[in-house]
Every structure is written in C-alpha cells, then in structure tokens.
Motif scaffolding. Sequence first.
Motif, PDB file in Angstrom:
ATOM      1  N   ASN A  13      -3.146 -32.842   6.670  1.00 44.68           N
ATOM      2  CA  ASN A  13      -4.407 -33.592   6.623  1.00 44.68           C
ATOM      3  C   ASN A  13      -4.277 -34.992   7.226  1.00 44.68           C
ATOM      4  OD1 ASN A  13      -5.762 -31.455   5.217  1.00 44.68           O
ATOM      5  ND2 ASN A  13      -4.705 -32.119   3.351  1.00 44.68           N
ATOM      6  N   SER A  15      -5.075 -38.044   9.502  1.00 45.83           N
ATOM      7  CA  SER A  15      -6.164 -38.687  10.246  1.00 45.83           C
ATOM      8  C   SER A  15      -5.614 -39.945  10.898  1.00 45.83           C
ATOM      9  CB  SER A  15      -7.325 -39.044   9.318  1.00 45.83           C
ATOM     10  OG  SER A  15      -7.950 -37.869   8.825  1.00 45.83           O
ATOM     11  N   GLU A  17      -6.558 -43.474  13.196  1.00 46.57           N
ATOM     12  CA  GLU A  17      -7.633 -44.388  13.578  1.00 46.57           C
ATOM     13  C   GLU A  17      -7.108 -45.498  14.476  1.00 46.57           C
ATOM     14  OE1 GLU A  17     -10.238 -43.979   9.434  1.00 46.57           O
ATOM     15  OE2 GLU A  17      -9.110 -45.831   9.856  1.00 46.57           O
ATOM     16  N   THR A  24     -13.830 -49.501  13.986  1.00 41.36           N
ATOM     17  CA  THR A  24     -12.794 -48.475  13.776  1.00 41.36           C
ATOM     18  C   THR A  24     -13.183 -47.183  14.477  1.00 41.36           C
ATOM     19  OG1 THR A  24     -12.214 -49.437  11.628  1.00 41.36           O
ATOM     20  CG2 THR A  24     -11.499 -47.180  12.051  1.00 41.36           C
ATOM     21  N   SER A  26     -12.243 -43.234  14.990  1.00 38.12           N
ATOM     22  CA  SER A  26     -11.528 -42.107  14.412  1.00 38.12           C
ATOM     23  C   SER A  26     -11.113 -41.160  15.536  1.00 38.12           C
ATOM     24  CB  SER A  26     -12.419 -41.372  13.403  1.00 38.12           C
ATOM     25  OG  SER A  26     -11.769 -40.229  12.913  1.00 38.12           O
ATOM     26  N   VAL A  28      -8.359 -38.764  15.404  1.00 43.53           N
ATOM     27  CA  VAL A  28      -7.914 -37.454  14.913  1.00 43.53           C
ATOM     28  C   VAL A  28      -8.291 -37.349  13.444  1.00 43.53           C
ATOM     29  CG1 VAL A  28      -5.915 -35.973  14.449  1.00 43.53           C
ATOM     30  CG2 VAL A  28      -5.995 -37.337  16.545  1.00 43.53           C
ATOM     31  N   ARG A  29      -8.831 -36.176  13.044  1.00 42.13           N
ATOM     32  CA  ARG A  29      -9.307 -36.005  11.683  1.00 42.13           C
ATOM     33  C   ARG A  29      -8.690 -34.766  11.030  1.00 42.13           C
ATOM     34  NH1 ARG A  29     -13.083 -37.841  14.953  1.00 42.13           N
ATOM     35  NH2 ARG A  29     -13.514 -35.737  15.729  1.00 42.13           N
ATOM     36  N   ASP A  30      -8.104 -34.964   9.862  1.00 44.44           N
ATOM     37  CA  ASP A  30      -7.603 -33.865   9.016  1.00 44.44           C
ATOM     38  C   ASP A  30      -6.790 -32.853   9.816  1.00 44.44           C
ATOM     39  OD1 ASP A  30      -8.818 -34.899   6.698  1.00 44.44           O
ATOM     40  OD2 ASP A  30     -10.740 -34.018   7.285  1.00 44.44           O
ATOM     41  N   GLY A  50      -7.359 -35.793  21.582  1.00 38.71           N
ATOM     42  CA  GLY A  50      -6.502 -36.283  20.514  1.00 38.71           C
ATOM     43  C   GLY A  50      -5.103 -35.701  20.523  1.00 38.71           C
ATOM     44  N   SER A  70      -4.493 -41.538   6.930  1.00 43.20           N
ATOM     45  CA  SER A  70      -4.315 -40.711   5.740  1.00 43.20           C
ATOM     46  C   SER A  70      -3.495 -39.486   6.106  1.00 43.20           C
ATOM     47  CB  SER A  70      -5.667 -40.293   5.158  1.00 43.20           C
ATOM     48  OG  SER A  70      -6.394 -39.513   6.101  1.00 43.20           O
ATOM     49  N   GLY A 235     -10.814 -34.696  18.633  1.00 44.29           N
ATOM     50  CA  GLY A 235     -10.154 -35.134  17.409  1.00 44.29           C
ATOM     51  C   GLY A 235     -10.021 -34.097  16.325  1.00 44.29           C
ATOM     52  N   ASP A 236     -10.590 -32.920  16.539  1.00 41.00           N
ATOM     53  CA  ASP A 236     -10.528 -31.854  15.529  1.00 41.00           C
ATOM     54  C   ASP A 236      -9.787 -30.641  16.070  1.00 41.00           C
ATOM     55  OD1 ASP A 236     -12.146 -33.124  13.486  1.00 41.00           O
ATOM     56  OD2 ASP A 236     -13.870 -32.766  14.815  1.00 41.00           O
TER      57      ASP A 236
END
Length: 550
Positions: A13, A15, A17, A24, A26, A28-30, A50, A70, A235-236
């Motif tokens: 998971n 992320s 930033e 800010t 974002s 890359v996410r999770d 990403g 995170s 990013g996903d």
Amino acid sequence: MNEGTAPLLAMENVSIEFETAAGTFSAVRDFNLTLHRGRKLAIVGESGSGKSTVAASINGLLAENGRVASGRILFDNRDISVLGEADLRELRGAQIGRVPQDPMTNLNPLKRIGDQLCEALEVHGRMRGKAARDAALELMAMIGLHDPERCFRQYPHEMSGGMRQRVLIAIGLACGPQLLIADEPTSALDVTVQKVILDELDRMTGKLGTALILVTHDLLMAAERADEILVMYRGDVVESGPAAEILGRPGHEYTKRLLEAAPTLRSEKLAPGLPARAGGNSETAPGRDLVEFINVRKVYSGRRKWFGKGKPFVAVKNSSFTIPRGQTVAVVGESGSGKSTTARLLLKLEEPTSGDIIFDGAQINHLSTGQLKDFRKRVQPVFQNPYGSLDMRYTVRESIEEPLLLHGYGDAVDRRTRVDELLEQVALPLSVAEKRPDQISGGQSQRVAIARALALSPELVVLDEAVSALDVLVQAQILELLCQLQVDLGLSYLFISHDLAVVRMISHQVHVMQAGEIVESGTPDEIFNCPKSTYTRQLIASIPGGTWQH
C-alpha cells in the motif's frame, strides 16, 4: 520456487507524493508488489504512469521534493522506506543494484571505464587495488565486452551505446546484489543491440540468482522477458499477473490499448496508398523523383593521434537511392550504419566526399548562401528529441514563429495566423501556444517540432528517429499524424529509424544500411516477407514480439 518463503521485496500500500509550487502531487497510490528471489517482474506504463517513481522509491532515490507518504517497502523483511541516507548508501549497489536508462549521464565522462567499475567494488568494501582490477576485467568479460583490457582503459565517449549499457549492467551487478532494478535499460538502443543487452541481463541475473525489476513502456518486450507483469496508469496499478496471461487475455482497457498500439510485423499499415500526389510548391513534372542520391560517399578523416592521423572512417559508401514525390522512403540499420549521416547529407549539414545529391532536378552539393536559404525552406528536419530541438526559453508560439521571422514571412498578424493554422494541423489546442516546452508532454513537444518543420511549407521532411523516444500510445498518434499530413500536404519523407516494425507501417520503400552500405532495398512487403540479406533477417528476428498478432 517455494511460494511459502518470504518474498525478497514486498511493497505494501505504498503511496508517493511530491511537493510542488502548486501543492502536493500524488504520483503513486496504494501500490502493491511481491517479488521472490530469482524472479523477474516488469512494471509497464507510459510516461507519467509512475513506474520510474516506484523504482526510485525502492532504493531511496526519489527527488528531494518526493517522499513515501504511506505504506511499507520491505526488502528481506526490513522496512527500507524509513532508513536514513547512511543505511541506504550501504544498501545501494551491495544489495540492490541499478541499471539506469542513459549511460552518458550515468557514467563519469572524465573517468576511465575500468576505474568506474573498480570504484563500484571499492565503495562497498568488496576489494581494492589489483583484486578490484581483476574483478572488473572479469565482469567486463562476463557481460560480453571483447578485449576487456582495452575497454578498461577507455573513456565512455570511446564506446558505442551498447557497450556503455553493458558497462552499466556490470556496475549494477558488481557486488552481486540480490535485486537489480533496470529502468528502461534498452529504450535508446537498436533492436539487435537491445536483444543482446536483454539476453545478457537474463544470463547474468540467472547465473547470480538475482531478482530483476524491469521498468519499461514496451509491453511486448516485457512479456518476452518477465515472469510477471504489472501495468500502471496515472499512478495506479490497473492490471497484474503472469506475463502470458496479460499478453493473451488483457483485462483492463488501458492494457488493451497498449497492446493495440505496439508496432509489430503484423500491424496495420499506415502509409498512404499510391499513386502519391505531387507536393509542395514545385513546378517540376510529377514524374520526376524529388531526391536522387547518386554514388554518394562520405569519409571522415581519422582523429589525430600522438604521431600523425588516425585511419579515415567511411560513414557512407557509394549510396544510391531516390525519394519519389509524396512518398516515405525509410533508411534502417543499427547505430553506425550510416543512416543518420545520410540524413545530415540531405539536410546540407554535411557535404559528401564524392557523388551527387539531386533535389528537384538540381544538384545541391555546393550551394550559394542565397540558394541554401531557399533550400532550407523546402527541406526541413524533425529530430529524435524535441526538447533538444526547441529552445526552452521560447514559448511554443515563438518556436514555431522563428523560421517565419528568419525567412521574412508576412507581418505579425500573418505570422500569428500561420502559427494558429499549424497548431491546428498537428492537432494541438491553441492553449499550448503560450506554454514552454517543459510545460507540455513529450508527445505534444514532438507535435510542436513537426509544426515548426511545416511552417515554411516544405516539400521534404527528414525524420531522424522522430518517434523512437516516444511511448507506444503517443508514437501511434504521431505516426497517424505524419501519414495524414502526407496526404493533406503532399509531403515526401525520408524516415530514418532503427525500429523495423514502425518502418513497415509507414514507408513505401525501404533501404537497409550496414556499415555505410545499402545491403538491401525493396517495398516493405519485399523486405519483411522475403528478406534476402542475412543482416536484414537478423534485424527482423530481433524485434520484440515482432510476429505477435494483435
């Protein structure tokens, strides 16, 4: 492999930033990833997806304004996302190796190759002095560099692109890391060199038991080289699974688009049908070829040595071919084959040593200043790197308007109208006109370079690797644009490329060059369906996923 054993690398998971002036961002996410020892994983996506950000986060090489916001990055059961710089330095090279994309910006131009390899061993305390030298020579032999003693003494600029990329592989593997991250390691290389480098990566990682993360925008190449594929979009992660499954049964629409856009030897042809229109402002009869190369030869004098001169280098050997009006003639071959020298000769950036170059019925070997200025209006280039062709200080409008100003085109209102027309022709919104090249995407920048080349209504455009640095989706858009412009404006193209699948799609005639000589000529069907030259067959066999069926 025992699936029950702990993975070498697990990203949970994650992320990422970046702090920017606008706030800010974002990136890359999770993000989740699991990689076991000795396995190969490819992360695939277009620019901005990403994928390189993920790779940089693993060994703590994010830009200063970036951070893992995170999640956890577990390497050998240790969360390395919280390590300080000192601990990361111990990890890099020793446990996690890296092969970057561009050897010329990642090798020190002032240091000999051997010294840079020894340094990789010495920094991590593996060995020093003669032991490090012997190990460096052994590494160079292992990665297929012939005459390691000579290579040890060379500087980066004295090596070919393929040789420099092998050096980066050697540096990445010097300390026997458990994981190697290869970020677009072959995107700038010819297909035959690319295959050799990827084969070398396979062999070396297999021999050392090293796990591999291959970052690439080429889905077909990834499917050939990796056990598993992970597809990223903005990013996903949109799809992941075994390579054969992703290639054979893609589930996500974006993955399907990547596959459909990837050029292969079975891709639909884009080249406009014949007969071609007579183009431009020429008053010459349509039947005459626009360009004729007649026994053209280009010889460069040898570099000066301590005593006398070095041996002359023959870049082009008695080259003869024509470019009919309204057609695309492709010249293909590896680096050093003479194809880019051919482009420079036609653009009048170089003078031939012997032979004749005929443009629109007139010999152009030696032109007066006035004749050269007129010639420049009729023959324009588009190069590989749009950012290198466009002045970063100029807005898009100023870049396109510059040749109009130089050639005295109308007044300010006329020029503004012309720039607006050109932006529309290359399918760019007027909103980009006041932006600078670094504020728009690579694909948009290449469209700007094409618009600039078309500003003076040329008859011939010389495209020197004009799409080779683009992601497959952007590449497909630019190729379609070029073909549509050819129909609309009656343009003729000299298309220089090492990508044979693209050449097959866009060209009417193909000339294969090897070591300065044209070794085979014909239509795309003749060249790709019944190649006569051994060299041509080698080029075709090296195309990643070349015969894959969409």
